[in-house]
Scaffold this active site. Structure first.
Site, PDB file in Angstrom:
ATOM      1  N   ILE A   1       0.825  -1.213   0.000  1.00 39.26           N
ATOM      2  CA  ILE A   1       0.000   0.000   0.000  1.00 39.26           C
ATOM      3  C   ILE A   1       0.858   1.262   0.000  1.00 39.26           C
ATOM      4  CG2 ILE A   1      -0.301   0.161   2.514  1.00 39.26           C
ATOM      5  CD1 ILE A   1      -3.362   0.618   0.567  1.00 39.26           C
TER       6      ILE A   1
ATOM      7  N   VAL B   1       0.763  -2.646   8.598  1.00 41.44           N
ATOM      8  CA  VAL B   1       0.641  -1.579   7.601  1.00 41.44           C
ATOM      9  C   VAL B   1       0.764  -0.196   8.246  1.00 41.44           C
ATOM     10  CG1 VAL B   1      -1.894  -1.425   7.642  1.00 41.44           C
ATOM     11  CG2 VAL B   1      -0.658  -0.822   5.579  1.00 41.44           C
ATOM     12  N   ASP B   2       0.259  -0.051   9.452  1.00 46.60           N
ATOM     13  CA  ASP B   2       0.338   1.234  10.158  1.00 46.60           C
ATOM     14  C   ASP B   2       1.795   1.647  10.349  1.00 46.60           C
ATOM     15  OD1 ASP B   2      -0.569   3.500  11.548  1.00 46.60           O
ATOM     16  OD2 ASP B   2      -0.812   2.422  13.433  1.00 46.60           O
TER      17      ASP B   2
END
Length: 173
Positions: free
Chosen positions: A10, A32-33
């Site tokens: 992402i 992902v954070d």
């Protein structure tokens, strides 16, 4: 709104906004954070800190927007997905709200292209099949979907990619 499925990272998507599976503190974390905060740089953290100072973080199901810092996107929309509790804590509705609130922010900020990660399916343990159904249903039935040109579901792992691929085939058949 055109929907695309991508197997990838992402943080590498060239879209107006990427959606971060954040936590309530907005200060980064794992998965992902953490990747978004690391690759995006200090500016994302500074804007998240300003949001925290103003409103005390971000509640589950809600969303906030910041710059994307060093990412190729313009914005990061941070949304906090629910932790799975055997479906006994309104998790499905909270997850749906993540998608709806993120898309509302996208429309408010004239986002034409947006990429979603698989919210809550990592350390929050939301069942992947159910999460994909909620995600797809939420975006397909979003009232202002005509205001967004392209929506990507970006799957980091093969399992989520296969699940989304199967469900999107069903949608297009």
């Amino acid at each position: 709104m055109r929907i695309e499925l991508i197997k990838g990272d992402i943080t590498e998507q060239w879209v107006d906004a990427v959606v971060n599976a954040a936590n309530t503190t907005l200060l980064g974390g794992g998965g992902v954070d953490g990747a978004i905060h690391r690759k995006g740089g200090r500016r994302i953290l500074e804007e998240c800190q300003a949001i925290r100072a103003k409103q005390g973080g971000c509640k589950v199901g809600e969303a906030v927007i910041t710059t994307a810092g060093k990412l190729p996107a313009k914005f990061v929309i941070h949304t906090v997905g629910p932790r799975w509790n055997d479906g006994k804590s309104n998790e499905a509705n909270l997850l749906k709200n993540c998608y709806i609130n993120s898309l509302d922010l996208a429309v408010e900020n004239n986002v034409d292209t947006i990429a979603f990660t698989n919210i809550s399916t990592g350390i929050y343990r939301f069942p992947k099949n159910a999460a994909a159904e909620i995600a797809i249903d939420s975006v397909v039935n979003f009232p202002d979907k005509d205001k967004i040109n392209l929506l990507q579901f970006v799957c980091f792992d093969e399992e989520n990619y296969r699940i989304y691929s199967d469900k999107l085939k069903d949608l297009n058949s």
